[in-house]
Write an enzyme that holds these catalytic residues in place. Sequence first.
Site, PDB file in Angstrom:
ATOM      1  N   ASP A 144       0.874   6.335  -0.690  1.00 40.84           N
ATOM      2  CA  ASP A 144       1.887   5.829  -0.511  1.00 40.84           C
ATOM      3  C   ASP A 144       2.987   5.544  -2.120  1.00 40.84           C
ATOM      4  O   ASP A 144       3.796   4.450  -2.525  1.00 40.84           O
ATOM      5  CB  ASP A 144       0.705   4.341  -1.380  1.00 40.84           C
ATOM      6  CG  ASP A 144       0.595   5.147  -3.629  1.00 40.84           C
ATOM      7  OD1 ASP A 144       0.929   6.197  -3.960  1.00 40.84           O
ATOM      8  OD2 ASP A 144      -0.185   4.219  -4.264  1.00 40.84           O
ATOM      9  N   CYS A 147       2.343   9.625  -4.242  1.00 40.77           N
ATOM     10  CA  CYS A 147       0.637  10.778  -4.590  1.00 40.77           C
ATOM     11  C   CYS A 147       1.033  11.632  -5.465  1.00 40.77           C
ATOM     12  O   CYS A 147       0.218  12.387  -5.818  1.00 40.77           O
ATOM     13  CB  CYS A 147       0.716  11.356  -2.999  1.00 40.77           C
ATOM     14  SG  CYS A 147       2.759  11.985  -2.657  1.00 40.77           S
ATOM     15  N   HIS A 266       2.073  15.267   1.510  1.00 40.89           N
ATOM     16  CA  HIS A 266       1.440  14.429   0.460  1.00 40.89           C
ATOM     17  C   HIS A 266       1.200  15.439  -0.100  1.00 40.89           C
ATOM     18  O   HIS A 266       0.810  16.812  -0.259  1.00 40.89           O
ATOM     19  CB  HIS A 266       0.341  14.253   1.735  1.00 40.89           C
ATOM     20  CG  HIS A 266      -0.705  13.106   0.444  1.00 40.89           C
ATOM     21  ND1 HIS A 266      -0.294  12.025  -0.042  1.00 40.89           N
ATOM     22  CD2 HIS A 266      -1.714  13.303   0.518  1.00 40.89           C
ATOM     23  CE1 HIS A 266      -1.395  11.712   0.002  1.00 40.89           C
ATOM     24  NE2 HIS A 266      -2.224  12.550  -0.684  1.00 40.89           N
TER      25      HIS A 266
END
Length: 282
Positions: A144, A147, A266
């Site tokens: 989002d 992370c 990520h």
Amino acid sequence: MEEVETAEELIAKQHRKEKKDLQAKIQSMKNAVPKNDKKRRKQLTEDILKLELELTQKHENELKQFRTLPRLANNEEPNDSSKQTRTSKAQKRRDKKAAFEKERESRIAEAEVENLAGSRHQEGLKLRQKLMERHLQIREISSDGHCMYRAVEDQLTERGAPLSLKELRAQTAQYMRSHADDFLPFLTDPSSGDMYTADEFEKYCNDVADTAAWGGQLELKALSQVLQLPIEVIQAESPSIIIGEENVKPPITLVYMRHAYGLGEHYNSVELLKDLANEEEG
């Protein structure tokens, strides 16, 4: 008339069966080892992960081999008008349903081929192997924009020294403002290549504090100083890096994934392998 399954569908079906059989075998292995036998449970966890990795690799190799084989043309029934019969509406519905299911199985098989050959899958395999050697596994963090901070938050909570996402962002931004000379040389305008101005740097820090701006190595460097902790980042293609090595405490550990999601990069957190964690709780 019974539909003939394609080679892709047969491979996908066989792979699903082998995965199901492996899960049954794993359950049998778990049942055979007493929960209070920590040494054997630890070895069991390693054996299970190796079995899963071996099966995944086997499936990947089989699908790659299939991909390189020449495709045979679909066999067609001879067009013999004397053998044609009138098809009932019910049969047409059954034929339509069978065709739909066949197409669905084919799409699943093709997706499996793409997934196993893809960067995301390869990265996941390598990370899992690295983590397994340290008796760790990934703890998923939501994608989002927060992370990296959420992964740090998760690690701090495990240590019993939690800081909220908002606090981590605010302290990171404040440290960067207070040590501008350490960060400004690494921030440039992507269109001109010029180093950020003072106003642009202030906006960057405001975004760190108040928005879902993605965090990277600069923010990890600031966080390491704020927390007075080293931060280890495990990645698939390169050796782990440790930021803030001058802090002699045990590091908190994050996993960096370049191909995790459609949007790209990520961060995840880590935790003990489930069986080991259950033993420690016991």
